[in-house]
Motif scaffolding. Structure first.
Motif, PDB file in Angstrom:
ATOM      1  N   ASN A 326      81.780  13.237  68.618  1.00 27.41           N
ATOM      2  CA  ASN A 326      81.755  11.815  68.253  1.00 27.41           C
ATOM      3  C   ASN A 326      81.333  10.892  69.389  1.00 27.41           C
ATOM      4  N   LEU A 327      80.553  11.412  70.322  1.00 27.31           N
ATOM      5  CA  LEU A 327      79.988  10.539  71.351  1.00 27.31           C
ATOM      6  C   LEU A 327      78.936   9.621  70.736  1.00 27.31           C
ATOM      7  N   ASP A 328      78.856   8.398  71.232  1.00 33.97           N
ATOM      8  CA  ASP A 328      77.739   7.523  70.899  1.00 33.97           C
ATOM      9  C   ASP A 328      76.443   8.238  71.311  1.00 33.97           C
ATOM     10  N   PRO A 329      75.418   8.256  70.461  1.00 36.99           N
ATOM     11  CA  PRO A 329      74.184   9.002  70.795  1.00 36.99           C
ATOM     12  C   PRO A 329      73.582   8.621  72.143  1.00 36.99           C
ATOM     13  N   GLU A 330      73.603   7.331  72.462  1.00 36.20           N
ATOM     14  CA  GLU A 330      73.040   6.912  73.752  1.00 36.20           C
ATOM     15  C   GLU A 330      73.901   7.408  74.914  1.00 36.20           C
ATOM     16  N   VAL A 331      75.219   7.437  74.713  1.00 36.32           N
ATOM     17  CA  VAL A 331      76.122   7.971  75.742  1.00 36.32           C
ATOM     18  C   VAL A 331      75.891   9.472  75.901  1.00 36.32           C
ATOM     19  N   ARG A 332      75.685  10.147  74.780  1.00 38.26           N
ATOM     20  CA  ARG A 332      75.426  11.583  74.844  1.00 38.26           C
ATOM     21  C   ARG A 332      74.186  11.873  75.695  1.00 38.26           C
ATOM     22  N   THR A 333      73.156  11.066  75.552  1.00 37.69           N
ATOM     23  CA  THR A 333      71.942  11.235  76.361  1.00 37.69           C
ATOM     24  C   THR A 333      72.265  11.103  77.840  1.00 37.69           C
ATOM     25  N   GLN A 334      73.092  10.119  78.182  1.00 38.37           N
ATOM     26  CA  GLN A 334      73.464   9.917  79.578  1.00 38.37           C
ATOM     27  C   GLN A 334      74.354  11.061  80.087  1.00 38.37           C
ATOM     28  N   TYR A 335      75.216  11.556  79.217  1.00 40.57           N
ATOM     29  CA  TYR A 335      76.087  12.686  79.564  1.00 40.57           C
ATOM     30  C   TYR A 335      75.237  13.908  79.918  1.00 40.57           C
ATOM     31  N   LEU A 336      74.270  14.231  79.081  1.00 40.83           N
ATOM     32  CA  LEU A 336      73.403  15.377  79.349  1.00 40.83           C
ATOM     33  C   LEU A 336      72.595  15.163  80.624  1.00 40.83           C
ATOM     34  N   LYS A 337      72.207  13.925  80.871  1.00 40.98           N
ATOM     35  CA  LYS A 337      71.495  13.620  82.109  1.00 40.98           C
ATOM     36  C   LYS A 337      72.396  13.875  83.315  1.00 40.98           C
ATOM     37  N   SER A 338      73.657  13.474  83.205  1.00 45.17           N
ATOM     38  CA  SER A 338      74.570  13.607  84.341  1.00 45.17           C
ATOM     39  C   SER A 338      74.841  15.075  84.680  1.00 45.17           C
ATOM     40  N   ILE A 339      74.963  15.931  83.657  1.00 44.91           N
ATOM     41  CA  ILE A 339      75.223  17.340  83.966  1.00 44.91           C
ATOM     42  C   ILE A 339      73.959  18.062  84.415  1.00 44.91           C
ATOM     43  N   SER A 340      72.798  17.488  84.121  1.00 45.31           N
ATOM     44  CA  SER A 340      71.547  18.147  84.513  1.00 45.31           C
ATOM     45  C   SER A 340      71.402  18.210  86.033  1.00 45.31           C
ATOM     46  N   ALA A 341      72.076  17.301  86.740  1.00 43.96           N
ATOM     47  CA  ALA A 341      72.001  17.317  88.202  1.00 43.96           C
ATOM     48  C   ALA A 341      72.619  18.581  88.782  1.00 43.96           C
ATOM     49  N   LYS A 342      73.478  19.257  88.009  1.00 38.47           N
ATOM     50  CA  LYS A 342      74.100  20.509  88.464  1.00 38.47           C
ATOM     51  C   LYS A 342      73.268  21.724  88.063  1.00 38.47           C
ATOM     52  N   LEU A 343      72.147  21.494  87.408  1.00 37.02           N
ATOM     53  CA  LEU A 343      71.257  22.527  86.886  1.00 37.02           C
ATOM     54  C   LEU A 343      71.917  23.287  85.739  1.00 37.02           C
ATOM     55  N   CYS A 344      72.857  24.205  86.017  1.00 34.07           N
ATOM     56  CA  CYS A 344      73.551  24.889  84.927  1.00 34.07           C
ATOM     57  C   CYS A 344      74.760  25.624  85.483  1.00 34.07           C
ATOM     58  N   PRO A 345      75.735  25.935  84.640  1.00 34.96           N
ATOM     59  CA  PRO A 345      76.864  26.758  85.092  1.00 34.96           C
ATOM     60  C   PRO A 345      76.410  28.202  85.270  1.00 34.96           C
ATOM     61  N   PRO A 346      77.192  29.019  85.979  1.00 33.51           N
ATOM     62  CA  PRO A 346      76.827  30.431  86.171  1.00 33.51           C
ATOM     63  C   PRO A 346      76.612  31.140  84.828  1.00 33.51           C
ATOM     64  N   ILE A 347      75.511  31.865  84.706  1.00 29.86           N
ATOM     65  CA  ILE A 347      75.211  32.531  83.441  1.00 29.86           C
ATOM     66  C   ILE A 347      76.203  33.669  83.174  1.00 29.86           C
ATOM     67  N   SER A 348      76.673  34.325  84.231  1.00 29.82           N
ATOM     68  CA  SER A 348      77.658  35.392  84.022  1.00 29.82           C
ATOM     69  C   SER A 348      78.952  34.827  83.438  1.00 29.82           C
ATOM     70  N   GLY A 349      79.361  33.652  83.906  1.00 33.69           N
ATOM     71  CA  GLY A 349      80.539  33.002  83.335  1.00 33.69           C
ATOM     72  C   GLY A 349      80.316  32.593  81.894  1.00 33.69           C
ATOM     73  N   GLN A 350      79.117  32.125  81.589  1.00 32.91           N
ATOM     74  CA  GLN A 350      78.788  31.803  80.198  1.00 32.91           C
ATOM     75  C   GLN A 350      78.871  33.060  79.325  1.00 32.91           C
ATOM     76  N   ALA A 351      78.415  34.182  79.869  1.00 31.56           N
ATOM     77  CA  ALA A 351      78.433  35.435  79.108  1.00 31.56           C
ATOM     78  C   ALA A 351      79.868  35.874  78.799  1.00 31.56           C
ATOM     79  N   VAL A 352      80.793  35.666  79.751  1.00 36.00           N
ATOM     80  CA  VAL A 352      82.196  35.990  79.481  1.00 36.00           C
ATOM     81  C   VAL A 352      82.701  35.158  78.307  1.00 36.00           C
ATOM     82  N   MET A 353      82.376  33.864  78.307  1.00 36.25           N
ATOM     83  CA  MET A 353      82.825  33.002  77.215  1.00 36.25           C
ATOM     84  C   MET A 353      82.227  33.461  75.890  1.00 36.25           C
TER      85      MET A 353
END
Length: 491
Positions: A326-353
């Motif tokens: 239920n994020l505001d669509p414009e806020v969601r865009t900014q949220y995705l922009k903010s996490i993009s600065a970290k590139l991505c979480p570890p793929i091995s950790g994603q695989a565990v999830m």
């Protein structure tokens, strides 16, 4: 001469950063579960390795929920899938079951270059997010969208990413206020200090099994409003460090309160698999929110999950996710922009999830072993929760609410006045003084309640219930002896 002064700086040092010039918010941060008692425990560990004689054979690290460090064995299916993802040549081996191979192929097929050594999208590998959305849909009975799943480096990173969005960028009475429970997990107080936000502390009721009372929420927010702009409420369920499990009615009341006060809800649900007490049951905030109907199910909610807890205990892989709805669509865009600065979480950790969300199904070759290993871990935790609760309550000067869930006990200790006086002489909080004494005399490493915040005049400590049952029994025996001697010494 002038060159030498410039080089040395106004404080006689050539360092850009000194304690005086360091970001003051960093100095305010505290993280008790890895604080000075743990540092001393590590020193004692090294002293024993160097041949020092102690009244105990080893240090028992009961300060942090690190399952594998205390002896829990990895779930075989998780490690099989991770091994296949890490070294795909093993997909040709007959030593791995086909259901593990099929999951590894699915994960690798979602990775660029079919390798977990590649970056993923900032929100995470698409097929993993799809599997997690399917898992949540099955858990709650309400649809979950992969677009609402954001992978993170453990739950902690996901939590801090949402807190960042809630900051106002202003000070004084316009700074963001974040409601946090007391006692609370130090991540929240540390992040709030780091971000220069305002902690709105609401107290859990120890006399009502660490109950979360709406009247207390109203008191806390009313007192805070002159000092900040309340923006969000954090709920930890099952509780850390307190081990309580919220009822559905309690969750409904919190949601109504958040609606009234226009608060973003952060639901820390990393212990959702860890429920032990008879009559207790985990209900996700997402499920309850949706059941409450149209008036409530458009509210902003972020719920967090981790690979580090539950039956998995895969802390080192740093896998986690947030479902943010239920994020505001414009806020969601900014949220995705903010996490993009970290590139991505570890793929091995994603695989565990992914494996947690998509475990072996009935009829698959790994199903029976997976279920056995999972149930063995959780049944042992249930036994230890009961043992720890009963033992603490049988000791003079200690009172402990039932460990309904999570991985910790948080008993109250009633310290003699002389012990409190001695602690002050040593410039320590009384419960920290107690925990240091416990460590030095028994090798048991715990965390004082002052590291989690607590009501003034009360003293607690947090201990995990993670060590093997035989070791827990031995630890509790040594603890009982220590506690009686401590009371005798300071009576």
């Amino acid at each position: 001469m002038q060159h030498q002064i410039d080089k040395m700086g106004s404080h006689g040092t050539d360092k850009v950063l000194t304690l005086e010039t360091l970001n003051p918010n960093v100095k305010l941060m505290e993280y008790a579960v890895r604080g000075p008692i743990v540092a001393r425990a590590n020193e004692i560990d090294q002293e024993i390795k160097n041949g020092a004689q102690k009244p105990f054979e080893k240090v028992v690290k009961a300060n942090i929920g690190d399952c594998h460090a205390t002896g829990q064995k990895p779930i075989k299916f998780i490690r099989q899938v991770l091994a296949l993802c890490t070294y795909p040549d093993l997909l040709d081996s007959k030593d791995f079951p086909e259901d593990a191979k099929s999951r590894a192929r699915r994960i690798l097929g979602g990775c660029r270059g079919a390798s977990i050594g590649s970056y993923s999208d900032s929100a995470g590998v698409a097929v993993i997010r799809q599997d997690i959305a399917a898992y949540i849909t099955q858990r709650d009975g309400f649809p979950s969208s992969p677009d609402d799943i954001i992978m993170s480096t453990g739950a902690s990173d996901g939590i801090k990413s949402i807190l960042t969005l809630l900051l106002t960028g202003k000070g004084g009475k316009d700074q963001a206020g974040i409601m946090i429970p007391v006692p609370q997990y130090p991540l929240y107080s540390a992040a709030i200090a780091e971000y220069s936000a305002y902690p709105i502390k609401y107290y859990l009721d120890e006399e009502k099994h660490w109950g979360l009372e709406v009247d207390e929420l109203r008191r806390a927010i009313a007192e805070a409003k002159p000092h900040c702009k309340p923006r969000a409420i954090v709920i930890i369920n099952p509780g850390n460090p307190t081990g309580q499990v919220l009822t559905k009615a309690n969750i409904q009341a919190v949601i109504r309160f958040a609606k009234e006060e226009k608060l973003f809800i952060l639901a820390d649900e990393v212990y959702q698999h860890n429920v032990y007490a008879q009559g207790s049951e985990f209900f996700s905030f997402k499920k309850v929110l949706m059941e409450m109907g149209p008036e409530y199910n458009t509210m902003e909610l972020a719920s967090f999950m981790s690979a580090s807890k539950g039956f998995m205990g895969e802390c080192g892989y740093r896998g986690g996710y947030a479902e943010v709805i239920n994020l505001d669509p414009e806020v969601r865009t900014q949220y995705l922009k903010s996490i993009s600065a970290k590139l991505c979480p570890p793929i091995s950790g994603q695989a565990v999830m992914d494996v947690v969300a998509n475990p072996p199904g009935q009829g698959e070759p790994s199903y029976e072993l997976f279920i056995k290993e999972k149930e063995d871990v959780l049944s042992q935790l249930k036994k230890k929760a009961r043992l720890v609760t009963d033992t603490f309550n049988s000791i003079e000067g200690i009172k402990c609410n039932e460990v309904q869930g999570a991985m910790y006990a948080f008993p109250q200790i009633f310290l003699p006045p002389k012990a409190v006086e001695e602690a002050k002489k040593n410039n320590k909080a009384p419960d920290a003084f107690y925990c240091f004494s416990l460590l030095e005399e028994t090798g048991i490493c715990t965390v004082p309640g002052s590291g989690f915040a607590q009501r003034d005049g009360t003293y607690h400590f947090r201990t995990t219930i993670l060590p093997p049952l035989e070791e827990i029994e031995r630890v509790l025996k040594h603890f009982r002896t220590f506690h009686h001697q401590f009371l005798e010494k300071y009576k």
